[in-house]
Design an enzyme around this catalytic site. Structure first.
Site, PDB file in Angstrom:
ATOM      1  NE  ARG A  64       5.378 -20.150   8.325  1.00  0.00           N
ATOM      2  CZ  ARG A  64       5.589 -21.438   8.627  1.00  0.00           C
ATOM      3  NH1 ARG A  64       5.063 -22.398   7.887  1.00  0.00           N
ATOM      4  NH2 ARG A  64       6.313 -21.746   9.665  1.00  0.00           N
ATOM      5  CE1 TYR A  94       1.924   1.222  -5.455  1.00  0.00           C
ATOM      6  CE2 TYR A  94       3.307  -0.676  -4.990  1.00  0.00           C
ATOM      7  CZ  TYR A  94       2.671   0.474  -4.566  1.00  0.00           C
ATOM      8  OH  TYR A  94       2.769   0.860  -3.260  1.00  0.00           O
ATOM      9  CG  ASP A 131      -1.960  -4.970  -9.573  1.00  0.00           C
ATOM     10  OD1 ASP A 131      -3.074  -4.705  -9.053  1.00  0.00           O
ATOM     11  OD2 ASP A 131      -0.877  -4.632  -9.067  1.00  0.00           O
ATOM     12  CE  LYS A 171      -2.247   0.871  -2.218  1.00  0.00           C
ATOM     13  NZ  LYS A 171      -1.657   0.445  -3.465  1.00  0.00           N
TER      14      LYS A 171
HETATM   15  C1  LIG Z   1      -0.576  -0.349  -3.783  1.00  0.00           C
HETATM   16  C2  LIG Z   1      -0.463  -1.218  -4.977  1.00  0.00           C
HETATM   17  C3  LIG Z   1       0.269  -2.416  -4.940  1.00  0.00           C
HETATM   18  C4  LIG Z   1       0.993  -2.859  -3.683  1.00  0.00           C
HETATM   19  O1  LIG Z   1       0.113  -3.109  -2.653  1.00  0.00           O
HETATM   20  P1  LIG Z   1       0.536  -3.006  -1.100  1.00  0.00           P
HETATM   21  O2  LIG Z   1      -0.645  -3.558  -0.405  1.00  0.00           O
HETATM   22  O3  LIG Z   1       0.799  -1.559  -0.814  1.00  0.00           O
HETATM   23  O4  LIG Z   1       1.761  -3.833  -0.947  1.00  0.00           O
HETATM   24  C5  LIG Z   1       0.329  -3.183  -6.080  1.00  0.00           C
HETATM   25  N1  LIG Z   1      -0.292  -2.804  -7.217  1.00  0.00           N
HETATM   26  C6  LIG Z   1      -0.995  -1.648  -7.292  1.00  0.00           C
HETATM   27  C7  LIG Z   1      -1.662  -1.301  -8.573  1.00  0.00           C
HETATM   28  C8  LIG Z   1      -1.105  -0.823  -6.183  1.00  0.00           C
HETATM   29  O5  LIG Z   1      -1.793   0.329  -6.263  1.00  0.00           O
END
Ligand SMILES: *Cc1c(COP(=O)(O)O)cnc(C)c1O
Length: 395
Positions: free
Chosen positions: A56, A110, A182, A207
């Site tokens: 962890r 998001y 982000d 992604k």
């Molecule tokens: C998908 C996404 C998230 C969240 O990510 P997960 O891995 O699905 O929790 C956050 N910000 C953006 C811009 C995203 O496309």
């Protein structure tokens, strides 16, 4: 006690020694790590000796992923890998704030990030404002004495608006507020957030970075060492730890990230052009197009790397949208992005379903609005699929 077949011990066979090293990173699922003595463990906890203790707290597969993304982003300290992109967002929003702070977020973040801003932070006594990140004066007007951070995405989903990152980073510097970027959509291939003044960088590794829709993982790092440490401690305490197997898969995916990104991006440019020639397509949104509302900003910020996302709109109703999704043979109609295969999403029935039709119309997302995450298909074959799909939907 009777002896088992291996002698009386459970783990009597040590790892075989080898003078040569494995080329591929070994998968290390071990939750615990054995030290030789209490002195040694003490030195590990004090940081005088590097060694893993309990997974962890950290493990080799997570650190390999962190270092890979650190290198791409130019992160000054080793970032924190967590179990999802939302865990990374949560680590920042919950781990670095306290009651009575104020947080500003982009108004097209998001969906789950927006929800955390709208529901969870206020419940904990942290005020939030959602503002258009393309309008620096609007962001300035939202700043309060207790404003702690501004959270933005560089390119918004699904309307692909481009934030005024340079304006925001100057504003953040001037006011001593943290700028959190982000960078999931743009990735360090298109946008180096630290070079443009970000204080904290977030990724959904799920992604484009991992890229195969088989891993859920997140990443966060901070320019400031103390903040970076706080993020790590919070993520560990909150149990946001990533699985070694997921990290191992993500590392494997990232080996081809740059090639995949460049290919998907060049196909996206081609598809955007092609969609623009199709009868029945009302509007194409791609930042490389001169008619994109933020074209000049995109050109300056993204240095010709307009990413793999293309949105477009056809005339029509849900029935036409159904026909388009059905007609896009061989593509997945799935609410994600960054997969090796092209995926098609329909905000009105997925990411933006909670909004009223009027509100969606205001944001430019009718029933005929689709977002495409372009993958690695042959570009001409992909264009042909869209020709047929649009035809199926509009004739
Ligand atoms: C998908 C996404 C998230 C969240 O990510 P997960 O891995 O699905 O929790 C956050 N910000 C953006 C811009 C995203 O496309």
């Amino acid at each position: 006690m009777t002896k088992n077949d291996r002698g009386s011990l459970i783990r009597p066979v040590p790892l075989p020694e080898s003078a040569s090293r494995p080329v591929a990173t070994p998968l290390s699922p071990s939750v615990v790590y054995a030290s030789d003595t209490p002195d040694m463990l003490d030195a590990q906890y004090e940081g005088d000796l590097h060694g893993y203790t309990y997974s962890r707290e950290g493990h080799p597969n997570a650190d390999v992923v962190a270092r890979t993304i650190d290198a791409m982003e130019g992160a000054p300290h080793m970032g924190v890998v967590v179990s999802s992109g939302m865990a990374a967002v949560s680590a920042v929003l919950l781990g670095l704030t306290k009651a009575e702070d104020h947080v500003i977020g982009g108004n097209q973040l998001y969906g789950r990030s927006l929800r955390m801003m709208a529901e969870d932070l206020p419940r904990l006594g942290i005020a939030t404002s959602m503002v258009d990140p393309g309008d620096v004066e609007a962001v300035r007007a939202a700043i309060r004495p207790e404003t702690k951070m501004i959270l933005v995405e560089v390119v918004s989903n699904p309307t692909l608006r481009v934030a005024d990152i340079l304006g925001l980073s100057a504003l953040a510097k001037e006011t001593g507020i943290l700028l959190v970027v982000d960078n999931t959509f743009t990735t360090p291939r298109s946008f180096k957030a630290y070079d443009h003044g970000a204080d904290i960088v977030i990724h959904s590794v799920t992604k484009l970075l991992a890229g195969h829709s088989d891993v859920m993982l997140g990443y966060v790092s901070a320019r400031d060492k103390a903040l970076n440490d706080r993020l790590r401690v919070f993520a560990v305490t909150a149990g946001m730890s990533p699985s070694p197997f997921d990290c191992w898969l993500a590392e494997r995916g990232m080996l081809s990230f740059e090639l995949r990104f460049d290919r998907a991006q060049s196909t996206a440019a081609k598809l955007a052009k092609h969609l623009g020639t199709l009868e029945g397509v009302k509007r194409v949104i791609y930042p490389a197009r001169r008619d994109h509302p933020d074209h000049l900003r995109a050109e300056a910020l993204l240095k010709g790397q307009y990413c793999n996302m293309v949105s477009f709109e056809i005339e029509g109703t849900r029935a036409a949208a159904n026909a388009l999704a059905r007609g896009a043979e061989g593509l997945s109609f799935a609410p994600t992005l960054g997969d090796v295969g092209t995926t098609l999403s329909h905000p009105a029935s997925s990411s933006h379903r909670a909004l009223t039709a009027e509100k969606r119309a205001e944001l430019g997302m009718s029933e005929g609005f689709f977002r495409v995450s372009v993958g690695l298909e042959d570009p001409d074959a992909l264009c042909d699929v869209f020709t047929s799909a649009v035809q199926a939907a509009t004739t």
